[in-house]
Design a protein around this motif. Structure first.
Motif, PDB file in Angstrom:
ATOM      1  N   PHE A  71      16.709  20.765  -6.831  1.00 49.82           N
ATOM      2  CA  PHE A  71      16.630  21.667  -5.121  1.00 49.82           C
ATOM      3  C   PHE A  71      16.931  21.300  -3.760  1.00 49.82           C
ATOM      4  N   SER A  72      17.459  21.746  -3.390  1.00 47.97           N
ATOM      5  CA  SER A  72      17.662  21.163  -2.235  1.00 47.97           C
ATOM      6  C   SER A  72      16.526  21.880  -1.117  1.00 47.97           C
ATOM      7  N   ALA A  88      17.239  28.421 -19.842  1.00 44.81           N
ATOM      8  CA  ALA A  88      16.045  28.469 -20.218  1.00 44.81           C
ATOM      9  C   ALA A  88      14.702  29.185 -20.926  1.00 44.81           C
ATOM     10  N   TYR A  89      15.454  30.518 -21.301  1.00 51.67           N
ATOM     11  CA  TYR A  89      15.244  31.013 -22.578  1.00 51.67           C
ATOM     12  C   TYR A  89      15.516  30.703 -23.706  1.00 51.67           C
ATOM     13  N   ASP A  90      15.734  29.169 -24.517  1.00 49.57           N
ATOM     14  CA  ASP A  90      16.294  28.494 -25.230  1.00 49.57           C
ATOM     15  C   ASP A  90      15.165  27.452 -25.640  1.00 49.57           C
ATOM     16  N   SER A  91      14.283  28.126 -26.750  1.00 50.79           N
ATOM     17  CA  SER A  91      13.097  26.958 -27.099  1.00 50.79           C
ATOM     18  C   SER A  91      13.624  25.983 -27.195  1.00 50.79           C
ATOM     19  N   SER A  92      14.442  25.348 -28.009  1.00 50.15           N
ATOM     20  CA  SER A  92      15.419  24.360 -28.392  1.00 50.15           C
ATOM     21  C   SER A  92      15.441  23.340 -27.163  1.00 50.15           C
ATOM     22  N   LYS A  93      15.509  23.900 -25.573  1.00 54.03           N
ATOM     23  CA  LYS A  93      16.256  23.178 -24.099  1.00 54.03           C
ATOM     24  C   LYS A  93      14.712  22.856 -23.735  1.00 54.03           C
ATOM     25  N   LYS A  94      14.859  21.660 -22.811  1.00 57.31           N
ATOM     26  CA  LYS A  94      13.988  20.992 -22.809  1.00 57.31           C
ATOM     27  C   LYS A  94      14.731  21.199 -21.063  1.00 57.31           C
ATOM     28  N   ILE A  95      14.362  21.756 -19.977  1.00 55.21           N
ATOM     29  CA  ILE A  95      14.719  21.607 -18.089  1.00 55.21           C
ATOM     30  C   ILE A  95      13.623  20.682 -17.543  1.00 55.21           C
ATOM     31  N   ASP A  96      14.575  19.159 -16.397  1.00 57.46           N
ATOM     32  CA  ASP A  96      13.618  18.815 -15.819  1.00 57.46           C
ATOM     33  C   ASP A  96      13.630  19.673 -14.369  1.00 57.46           C
ATOM     34  N   ILE A  97      13.066  19.990 -13.925  1.00 57.07           N
ATOM     35  CA  ILE A  97      12.932  20.536 -12.067  1.00 57.07           C
ATOM     36  C   ILE A  97      12.653  20.249 -11.437  1.00 57.07           C
ATOM     37  N   ILE A  98      13.552  19.271  -9.732  1.00 54.58           N
ATOM     38  CA  ILE A  98      12.905  18.089  -9.869  1.00 54.58           C
ATOM     39  C   ILE A  98      12.868  19.383  -8.025  1.00 54.58           C
ATOM     40  N   ALA A  99      12.242  18.233  -7.161  1.00 54.78           N
ATOM     41  CA  ALA A  99      12.450  18.201  -5.505  1.00 54.78           C
ATOM     42  C   ALA A  99      11.692  16.776  -5.463  1.00 54.78           C
ATOM     43  N   LEU A 100      12.719  16.433  -4.172  1.00 57.13           N
ATOM     44  CA  LEU A 100      12.160  14.308  -4.106  1.00 57.13           C
ATOM     45  C   LEU A 100      12.729  14.776  -2.289  1.00 57.13           C
ATOM     46  N   LEU A 104       8.518  16.492   2.377  1.00 60.35           N
ATOM     47  CA  LEU A 104       8.029  17.832   1.283  1.00 60.35           C
ATOM     48  C   LEU A 104       6.498  18.540   1.320  1.00 60.35           C
ATOM     49  N   LYS A 105       7.005  20.166   2.040  1.00 63.13           N
ATOM     50  CA  LYS A 105       5.635  20.590   2.445  1.00 63.13           C
ATOM     51  C   LYS A 105       5.088  21.404   1.618  1.00 63.13           C
ATOM     52  N   ILE A 106       5.994  21.397   0.117  1.00 64.63           N
ATOM     53  CA  ILE A 106       5.442  22.536  -0.695  1.00 64.63           C
ATOM     54  C   ILE A 106       3.952  21.635  -1.034  1.00 64.63           C
ATOM     55  N   THR A 107       3.389  21.487  -2.722  1.00 67.43           N
ATOM     56  CA  THR A 107       2.299  21.377  -3.398  1.00 67.43           C
ATOM     57  C   THR A 107       2.338  21.460  -4.849  1.00 67.43           C
ATOM     58  N   ASP A 108       2.604  22.626  -4.870  1.00 64.12           N
ATOM     59  CA  ASP A 108       2.974  23.353  -6.405  1.00 64.12           C
ATOM     60  C   ASP A 108       3.817  23.772  -6.806  1.00 64.12           C
ATOM     61  N   LEU A 109       5.242  22.355  -7.441  1.00 62.33           N
ATOM     62  CA  LEU A 109       6.660  22.901  -7.312  1.00 62.33           C
ATOM     63  C   LEU A 109       6.434  24.286  -8.258  1.00 62.33           C
ATOM     64  N   LYS A 110       5.884  24.536  -9.617  1.00 61.18           N
ATOM     65  CA  LYS A 110       5.678  25.011 -10.387  1.00 61.18           C
ATOM     66  C   LYS A 110       5.222  26.590 -10.351  1.00 61.18           C
ATOM     67  N   GLY A 130      11.253  31.025 -22.683  1.00 62.23           N
ATOM     68  CA  GLY A 130      11.205  30.181 -24.142  1.00 62.23           C
ATOM     69  C   GLY A 130      11.287  28.325 -24.284  1.00 62.23           C
ATOM     70  N   ALA A 131      12.281  28.358 -22.931  1.00 60.15           N
ATOM     71  CA  ALA A 131      12.144  26.629 -22.830  1.00 60.15           C
ATOM     72  C   ALA A 131      11.211  25.647 -22.561  1.00 60.15           C
ATOM     73  N   GLU A 132      10.738  23.922 -22.526  1.00 58.12           N
ATOM     74  CA  GLU A 132       9.496  23.709 -21.728  1.00 58.12           C
ATOM     75  C   GLU A 132      10.463  23.436 -20.468  1.00 58.12           C
ATOM     76  N   PHE A 133       9.449  23.817 -19.943  1.00 61.02           N
ATOM     77  CA  PHE A 133       9.786  23.084 -18.102  1.00 61.02           C
ATOM     78  C   PHE A 133       9.369  22.291 -18.071  1.00 61.02           C
ATOM     79  N   ILE A 134       9.642  21.031 -17.525  1.00 64.77           N
ATOM     80  CA  ILE A 134       8.899  19.109 -16.500  1.00 64.77           C
ATOM     81  C   ILE A 134       8.644  19.614 -15.368  1.00 64.77           C
ATOM     82  N   PHE A 135       8.194  20.049 -14.767  1.00 62.86           N
ATOM     83  CA  PHE A 135       8.211  19.974 -12.786  1.00 62.86           C
ATOM     84  C   PHE A 135       7.834  18.871 -12.384  1.00 62.86           C
ATOM     85  N   HIS A 136       9.227  17.889 -11.685  1.00 64.16           N
ATOM     86  CA  HIS A 136       8.692  16.680 -10.775  1.00 64.16           C
ATOM     87  C   HIS A 136       8.594  16.773  -9.058  1.00 64.16           C
ATOM     88  N   LEU A 137       7.378  17.125  -8.884  1.00 61.85           N
ATOM     89  CA  LEU A 137       7.459  17.082  -7.518  1.00 61.85           C
ATOM     90  C   LEU A 137       7.404  15.146  -6.682  1.00 61.85           C
TER      91      LEU A 137
END
Length: 278
Positions: A71-72, A88-100, A104-110, A130-137
């Motif tokens: 995300f910009s 995002a609704y597929d339980s077989s999927k893993k989705i990495d969500i990144i802010a770099l 950065l002013k946010i403290t909790d990406l999730k 359903g999907a597994e989300f992994i948040f990377h701040l």
């Protein structure tokens, strides 16, 4: 890598006749390899991510393949498509969500996505998608995109209300720079020019014409004149301008594109559905 535009509109989606050649969906750009089964890196989750999600559900992913959304920033036009992203609704999927980025002013990406998916706004919670989300701040400026590859993702902070970051993706000697929602001010941001140095493709927002820009000081956006100057000074091979103003129809953008190409031949206004291979 293949770069494809799924959303090119800024601020709000438009669906009127005469706005569809350049696209009515808000910001979303995907970067894929041409195997159709490898990783996909997504920049922003505007309404364009809905069509991307439908396409991804038809692909045969390797077990180790990744879906990464970088995300910009988190203004509405960059997140409003997320609840309609089919993987995002597929339980077989893993989705990495990144802010770099160091600033950065946010403290909790999730929490940004948890709040967006509250029952007040949407009937399905983040936990029940359903999907597994992994948040990377990441406060650091560098993060490897693909394990075991030469891919490298860098970020750069630039001026926009609430803050925003551009991204530089380097893979096997090819360079893509993604820089949207940026206000240069009276002079160009030298950090952005340096960040885009030598890019094969620069995606730079150009919501306003040079004539319009003075009327929108402080709104956080650029003109096509500024985008072209950044591309020229950075030695960019191709420039694609995006984040089209919702008041600019196809006929208007086509005329502006002619003006731009008279100044910098290898520049284009991005069209929804367009693919670039580098």
């Amino acid at each position: 890598m293949i770069i494809k535009f799924y959303g090119t509109r800024g601020s709000i989606p438009v669906c009127e006749k005469g706005f569809q050649e350049f696209g009515g969906n808000t910001t979303c750009v995907a970067v894929m390899d041409d195997s159709k089964i490898g990783d996909v890196l997504i920049f922003d989750a505007g309404t364009g991510i809905r069509n991307l999600g439908k396409e991804l559900m038809k692909r045969s992913f390797k077990e180790e393949s990744k879906i990464v959304i970088a995300f910009s920033h988190f203004h509405w036009d960059h997140v409003q498509g997320f609840p309609f992203f089919a993987p995002a609704y597929d339980s077989s999927k893993k989705i990495d969500i990144i802010a770099l980025g160091d600033e950065l002013k946010i403290t909790d990406l999730k929490s940004i996505f948890t709040n967006q998916m509250k029952s007040t706004y949407f009937p399905v919670s983040l936990e029940n998608m359903g999907a597994e989300f992994i948040f990377h701040l990441k406060k650091s400026n560098e993060e490897m995109f693909r394990t075991g590859s030469t891919g490298k993702l860098l970020s750069n902070a630039h001026s926009h209300p609430g803050g925003a970051h551009g991204y530089r993706l380097e893979v096997n000697g090819k360079v893509l720079v993604y820089c949207t929602d940026i206000e240069h001010g009276d002079t160009l941001d030298q950090k952005v020019i340096d960040f885009a140095k030598g890019a094969d493709v620069l995606i730079h927002e150009a919501q306003y014409t040079p004539e319009e820009l003075p009327m929108y000081r402080g709104w956080g956006h650029s003109s096509w004149g500024q985008a072209i100057e950044v591309a020229k000074l950075a030695g960019v091979k191709k420039l694609y301008m995006t984040h089209h103003d919702p008041e600019h129809n196809d006929a208007f953008i086509l005329e502006e594109e002619k003006k731009c190409q008279a100044i910098f031949k290898k520049c284009y206004f991005a069209r929804e559905g367009e693919e670039i291979k580098i």
